[in-house]
Motif scaffolding. Structure first.
Motif, short mmCIF file in Angstrom:
data_model
loop_
_atom_site.label_atom_id
_atom_site.label_comp_id
_atom_site.label_asym_id
_atom_site.label_seq_id
_atom_site.Cartn_x
_atom_site.Cartn_y
_atom_site.Cartn_z
N GLU A 247 -6.14 5.55 10.90
CA GLU A 247 -4.90 6.21 10.51
C GLU A 247 -3.69 5.43 11.04
OE1 GLU A 247 -4.92 10.62 10.67
OE2 GLU A 247 -3.39 10.28 12.20
N LEU A 248 -2.62 5.44 10.26
CA LEU A 248 -1.39 4.73 10.63
C LEU A 248 -0.22 5.61 10.22
CD1 LEU A 248 0.21 2.07 11.34
CD2 LEU A 248 -0.09 1.46 8.94
N LEU A 249 0.76 5.77 11.12
CA LEU A 249 1.98 6.50 10.79
C LEU A 249 3.04 5.48 10.38
CD1 LEU A 249 2.07 9.15 13.64
CD2 LEU A 249 1.18 9.39 11.32
N ILE A 250 3.73 5.76 9.27
CA ILE A 250 4.73 4.85 8.73
C ILE A 250 6.06 5.61 8.65
CG2 ILE A 250 5.43 3.44 6.76
CD1 ILE A 250 2.41 3.33 6.01
N ARG A 251 7.07 5.11 9.34
CA ARG A 251 8.39 5.71 9.25
C ARG A 251 9.14 5.05 8.10
NH1 ARG A 251 11.10 9.00 11.99
NH2 ARG A 251 9.83 8.83 13.85
N HIS A 252 9.68 5.87 7.21
CA HIS A 252 10.49 5.41 6.08
C HIS A 252 11.76 6.24 6.08
CE1 HIS A 252 11.47 3.70 2.22
NE2 HIS A 252 11.63 4.91 1.72
N GLY A 253 12.85 5.66 6.58
CA GLY A 253 14.09 6.42 6.73
C GLY A 253 13.90 7.51 7.76
N ASN A 254 14.14 8.75 7.37
CA ASN A 254 13.98 9.88 8.28
C ASN A 254 12.64 10.57 8.12
OD1 ASN A 254 16.56 9.56 9.35
ND2 ASN A 254 17.49 10.81 7.75
N GLU A 255 11.78 10.04 7.29
CA GLU A 255 10.47 10.66 7.01
C GLU A 255 9.35 9.86 7.66
OE1 GLU A 255 10.22 13.50 5.35
OE2 GLU A 255 12.33 13.57 4.77
N VAL A 256 8.25 10.55 7.99
CA VAL A 256 7.06 9.90 8.52
C VAL A 256 5.91 10.15 7.56
CG1 VAL A 256 5.40 9.80 10.42
CG2 VAL A 256 7.83 10.12 10.91
N TYR A 257 5.24 9.09 7.16
CA TYR A 257 4.10 9.17 6.25
C TYR A 257 2.84 8.79 7.02
CZ TYR A 257 7.53 9.30 2.51
OH TYR A 257 8.57 9.66 1.69
N ARG A 258 1.71 9.31 6.57
CA ARG A 258 0.42 9.03 7.21
C ARG A 258 -0.46 8.28 6.22
NH1 ARG A 258 -1.93 12.35 11.36
NH2 ARG A 258 -0.01 13.48 11.03
N LEU A 259 -0.91 7.10 6.61
CA LEU A 259 -1.85 6.31 5.80
C LEU A 259 -3.22 6.47 6.43
CD1 LEU A 259 -2.26 4.26 3.47
CD2 LEU A 259 -1.92 2.47 5.18
N ARG A 260 -4.15 7.04 5.68
CA ARG A 260 -5.51 7.27 6.22
C ARG A 260 -6.53 6.45 5.46
NH1 ARG A 260 -8.26 11.88 5.90
NH2 ARG A 260 -7.20 12.57 4.03
N HIS A 261 -7.48 5.90 6.20
CA HIS A 261 -8.64 5.21 5.64
C HIS A 261 -9.78 6.21 5.68
CE1 HIS A 261 -11.68 1.68 6.01
NE2 HIS A 261 -11.70 2.23 4.82
N THR A 262 -10.26 6.65 4.52
CA THR A 262 -11.27 7.71 4.45
C THR A 262 -12.69 7.16 4.64
OG1 THR A 262 -11.66 7.55 2.08
CG2 THR A 262 -9.81 8.94 2.81
N ARG A 263 -13.63 8.08 4.81
CA ARG A 263 -15.04 7.71 4.92
C ARG A 263 -15.56 7.10 3.63
NH1 ARG A 263 -17.42 13.14 7.68
NH2 ARG A 263 -15.34 13.67 8.32
N ASN A 264 -14.90 7.41 2.51
CA ASN A 264 -15.30 6.86 1.21
C ASN A 264 -14.61 5.54 0.92
OD1 ASN A 264 -16.91 9.09 0.72
ND2 ASN A 264 -15.26 10.22 -0.25
N ASP A 265 -14.02 4.94 1.96
CA ASP A 265 -13.35 3.64 1.88
C ASP A 265 -12.15 3.66 0.93
OD1 ASP A 265 -13.10 1.06 2.89
OD2 ASP A 265 -14.12 0.18 1.17
N LEU B 65 -7.83 4.67 0.58
CA LEU B 65 -6.61 4.84 1.35
C LEU B 65 -5.82 6.01 0.76
CD1 LEU B 65 -5.34 1.17 1.80
CD2 LEU B 65 -6.42 2.64 3.51
N ILE B 66 -5.34 6.89 1.63
CA ILE B 66 -4.54 8.03 1.19
C ILE B 66 -3.24 8.01 1.98
CG2 ILE B 66 -4.40 10.55 1.06
CD1 ILE B 66 -7.44 10.61 0.89
N LEU B 67 -2.11 8.05 1.24
CA LEU B 67 -0.79 8.11 1.86
C LEU B 67 -0.23 9.50 1.62
CD1 LEU B 67 1.51 6.53 3.26
CD2 LEU B 67 2.38 6.03 0.96
N THR B 68 0.11 10.22 2.71
CA THR B 68 0.66 11.56 2.60
C THR B 68 1.94 11.64 3.41
OG1 THR B 68 -0.73 12.32 4.43
CG2 THR B 68 -1.55 12.72 2.21
N LYS B 69 2.76 12.59 3.02
CA LYS B 69 4.04 12.83 3.70
C LYS B 69 3.86 13.91 4.73
CE LYS B 69 8.82 13.59 2.51
NZ LYS B 69 9.73 13.86 1.43
#
Length: 68
Positions: A44-62, A64-68
């Protein structure tokens, strides 16, 4: 008599004209970065974009999911 400065078109605002992105080539090639380089072995990686933080997850099914 013509004005000496350009006015924004109906698609551009003054802020757009001041932005360096507004002057980028319309079909510029996107850079490619390997996900392993971003994640550094983590799931998992947290990405700051302006005033928002997004979460990039690497799933067990290989996937990538990016969520706000």
């Amino acid at each position: 008599m013509l004005a000496s400065h350009a006015h924004p078109s109906s698609f551009e605002t003054a802020a757009d004209l001041a932005s360096p992105v507004a002057h980028a080539a319309p079909f510029a090639q996107a850079s490619e970065v390997d996900s392993a380089r971003l994640l550094h072995g983590q799931r998992e990686l947290l990405i700051r974009h302006g005033n928002e933080v997004y979460r990039l997850r690497h799933t067990r099914n290989d996937k990538l999911i990016l969520t706000k």
